[in-house]
Design a protein around this motif. Sequence first.
Motif, mmCIF file in Angstrom:
data_model
loop_
_atom_site.group_PDB
_atom_site.id
_atom_site.type_symbol
_atom_site.label_atom_id
_atom_site.label_comp_id
_atom_site.label_asym_id
_atom_site.label_seq_id
_atom_site.Cartn_x
_atom_site.Cartn_y
_atom_site.Cartn_z
ATOM 1 N N PRO A 141 18.740 80.088 2.364
ATOM 2 C CA PRO A 141 18.025 80.560 1.231
ATOM 3 C C PRO A 141 18.570 79.938 -0.047
ATOM 4 C CG PRO A 141 18.440 82.463 2.631
ATOM 5 C CD PRO A 141 18.908 81.416 3.120
ATOM 6 N N ARG A 142 19.728 79.933 -0.236
ATOM 7 C CA ARG A 142 20.418 79.088 -1.596
ATOM 8 C C ARG A 142 19.813 77.706 -1.770
ATOM 9 N NH1 ARG A 142 23.921 82.065 -4.444
ATOM 10 N NH2 ARG A 142 24.635 79.894 -5.568
ATOM 11 N N THR A 143 19.362 77.159 -0.973
ATOM 12 C CA THR A 143 18.917 75.960 -0.659
ATOM 13 C C THR A 143 17.596 75.880 -1.786
ATOM 14 O OG1 THR A 143 19.574 75.189 1.355
ATOM 15 C CG2 THR A 143 17.872 73.769 0.525
ATOM 16 N N VAL A 144 17.018 76.947 -2.184
ATOM 17 C CA VAL A 144 15.789 76.790 -2.873
ATOM 18 C C VAL A 144 16.386 76.856 -4.243
ATOM 19 C CG1 VAL A 144 14.484 77.976 -1.087
ATOM 20 C CG2 VAL A 144 15.511 79.472 -3.119
ATOM 21 N N LEU A 145 17.509 77.219 -4.778
ATOM 22 C CA LEU A 145 17.940 76.936 -6.266
ATOM 23 C C LEU A 145 17.829 75.643 -6.472
ATOM 24 C CD1 LEU A 145 20.962 79.335 -6.048
ATOM 25 C CD2 LEU A 145 19.036 79.752 -7.275
ATOM 26 N N GLY A 191 11.392 81.815 -11.059
ATOM 27 C CA GLY A 191 11.454 82.413 -12.280
ATOM 28 C C GLY A 191 10.993 83.919 -12.429
ATOM 29 N N ALA A 192 10.098 84.071 -11.409
ATOM 30 C CA ALA A 192 9.456 85.420 -11.089
ATOM 31 C C ALA A 192 10.365 86.528 -10.491
ATOM 32 C CB ALA A 192 8.242 85.270 -10.337
ATOM 33 N N ALA A 193 11.520 85.773 -9.736
ATOM 34 C CA ALA A 193 12.616 86.487 -9.032
ATOM 35 C C ALA A 193 13.769 86.843 -9.713
ATOM 36 C CB ALA A 193 12.858 85.538 -7.627
ATOM 37 N N GLY A 194 13.990 86.249 -11.022
ATOM 38 C CA GLY A 194 14.903 86.575 -11.909
ATOM 39 C C GLY A 194 16.086 85.587 -11.511
ATOM 40 N N CYS A 195 15.746 84.126 -11.118
ATOM 41 C CA CYS A 195 16.726 83.052 -10.525
ATOM 42 C C CYS A 195 17.061 82.122 -11.443
ATOM 43 C CB CYS A 195 16.693 82.717 -9.306
ATOM 44 S SG CYS A 195 16.150 83.757 -7.893
ATOM 45 N N LEU A 196 16.022 81.979 -12.496
ATOM 46 C CA LEU A 196 16.237 81.282 -13.682
ATOM 47 C C LEU A 196 17.093 81.477 -14.617
ATOM 48 C CD1 LEU A 196 12.706 79.473 -13.784
ATOM 49 C CD2 LEU A 196 14.780 78.694 -12.453
ATOM 50 N N ARG A 197 17.641 80.774 -15.526
ATOM 51 C CA ARG A 197 18.243 81.147 -16.823
ATOM 52 C C ARG A 197 17.648 82.022 -17.758
ATOM 53 N NH1 ARG A 197 19.476 76.386 -20.461
ATOM 54 N NH2 ARG A 197 18.081 77.380 -22.027
ATOM 55 N N PRO A 198 18.075 83.359 -18.002
ATOM 56 C CA PRO A 198 17.236 84.189 -18.761
ATOM 57 C C PRO A 198 16.822 83.612 -20.053
ATOM 58 C CG PRO A 198 19.365 85.150 -18.176
ATOM 59 C CD PRO A 198 19.519 83.654 -17.630
ATOM 60 N N GLY A 199 15.469 83.752 -20.223
ATOM 61 C CA GLY A 199 14.930 83.360 -21.634
ATOM 62 C C GLY A 199 14.274 81.980 -21.416
ATOM 63 N N LEU A 200 14.343 81.027 -20.198
ATOM 64 C CA LEU A 200 13.911 79.964 -20.112
ATOM 65 C C LEU A 200 12.703 79.971 -19.505
ATOM 66 C CD1 LEU A 200 14.579 76.791 -20.374
ATOM 67 C CD2 LEU A 200 15.502 77.247 -17.988
ATOM 68 N N ALA A 211 21.041 87.452 -4.896
ATOM 69 C CA ALA A 211 20.947 86.937 -3.050
ATOM 70 C C ALA A 211 19.603 87.402 -2.362
ATOM 71 C CB ALA A 211 22.069 87.249 -2.341
ATOM 72 N N ALA A 212 19.046 88.648 -2.569
ATOM 73 C CA ALA A 212 18.180 89.387 -1.941
ATOM 74 C C ALA A 212 17.010 88.854 -2.294
ATOM 75 C CB ALA A 212 18.273 91.150 -2.316
ATOM 76 N N GLU A 213 16.832 88.447 -3.624
ATOM 77 C CA GLU A 213 15.554 87.893 -4.095
ATOM 78 C C GLU A 213 15.559 86.472 -3.599
ATOM 79 O OE1 GLU A 213 12.564 89.070 -6.322
ATOM 80 O OE2 GLU A 213 13.598 90.409 -4.990
ATOM 81 N N LEU A 214 16.654 85.787 -3.327
ATOM 82 C CA LEU A 214 16.521 84.333 -2.723
ATOM 83 C C LEU A 214 15.951 84.479 -1.331
ATOM 84 C CD1 LEU A 214 19.728 82.461 -4.102
ATOM 85 C CD2 LEU A 214 17.414 82.058 -4.675
ATOM 86 N N ALA A 215 16.516 85.319 -0.712
ATOM 87 C CA ALA A 215 16.216 85.598 0.821
ATOM 88 C C ALA A 215 14.794 85.955 0.879
ATOM 89 C CB ALA A 215 17.099 86.635 1.624
ATOM 90 N N ARG A 216 14.141 86.738 -0.190
ATOM 91 C CA ARG A 216 12.805 87.037 -0.051
ATOM 92 C C ARG A 216 11.919 86.027 -0.106
ATOM 93 N NH1 ARG A 216 9.086 88.489 -3.474
ATOM 94 N NH2 ARG A 216 10.431 88.226 -5.388
ATOM 95 N N ILE A 217 12.284 85.073 -1.298
ATOM 96 C CA ILE A 217 11.232 83.942 -1.505
ATOM 97 C C ILE A 217 11.428 82.712 -0.972
ATOM 98 C CG2 ILE A 217 11.035 84.957 -3.915
ATOM 99 C CD1 ILE A 217 12.641 82.710 -5.011
ATOM 100 N N ALA A 218 12.651 82.507 -0.349
ATOM 101 C CA ALA A 218 12.957 81.072 0.362
ATOM 102 C C ALA A 218 12.194 80.790 1.407
ATOM 103 C CB ALA A 218 14.352 81.301 1.078
ATOM 104 N N PRO A 219 11.504 81.622 2.460
ATOM 105 C CA PRO A 219 10.376 81.512 3.273
ATOM 106 C C PRO A 219 9.080 80.975 2.588
ATOM 107 C CG PRO A 219 11.745 83.274 4.110
ATOM 108 C CD PRO A 219 11.982 83.217 2.751
#
Length: 235
Positions: free
Chosen positions: A80-84, A143-152, A205-213
């Motif tokens: 899942p971290r590959t989606v970063l 962005g919706a999963a909180g994985c982007l820099r805050p405020g960006l 990590a939990a959000e990455l695992a959720r959205i990666a598929p």
Amino acid sequence: MAAPEVPEPRVERMLDSAAELLVRWGYQRVTIDEVARHAGIGKGTVYLHFRSKDALFLTVLLREQRKIVQHLADRMDADPRTVLPGATMRLLYEQLVSVPVARSVYLGDAEVLGRLAHEAGGTLGELAAARADAVRQHIHLLGAAGCLRPGLPPDSALYAFAATASGFLLVDGFGYGDLVPDVEERSALLEQTIAAAVQAPDPPAAELARIAPEIAQRYRSLLVHVDQEWRRRVR
């Protein structure tokens, strides 16, 4: 998604030869005669499968795009971290640097592609639009999963992501890649630069695992477009 029908070895040999000659000599100089000779087959056999030189070389580009997209989606499913954004671009950069045809397509290298660059842009425009939409949805999901820099905002993150990645490939083309000759080191620098620019410091990590598929599936859906274009050109 079912895989496309596997081309017969003779077709693969033609595509391998066309790809090698395209990078070596450029589209304008390569002829069907030379592709056939390089592949060890008759000229008529090439035309048996491809109605024109454009059809042959556009299929070469399609094959490379399919490999890249398939590999990216598979890696996202596996890790899942590959989606970063940083990890995604590192993976793409390593592929583009290692595959000369793919690199030429990405940069629109006129010296290599010549008129084919215009043909590919027009003929494969729908695929390019679908790919751009997949990338945009990818960034917005992060962005919706909180994985982007805050405020960006996601669109700002997308701009920074695309500009940074393009810049790395362009400076390689200008010869600055020689300053850091090791591809792994350059790809690590690219990942770190994009991560610092757009990623949350500690993506959940939990959000990455959720959205990666879901993100992987959006890229995998591009294969439908690739396969449709492939079937239009290969007899």
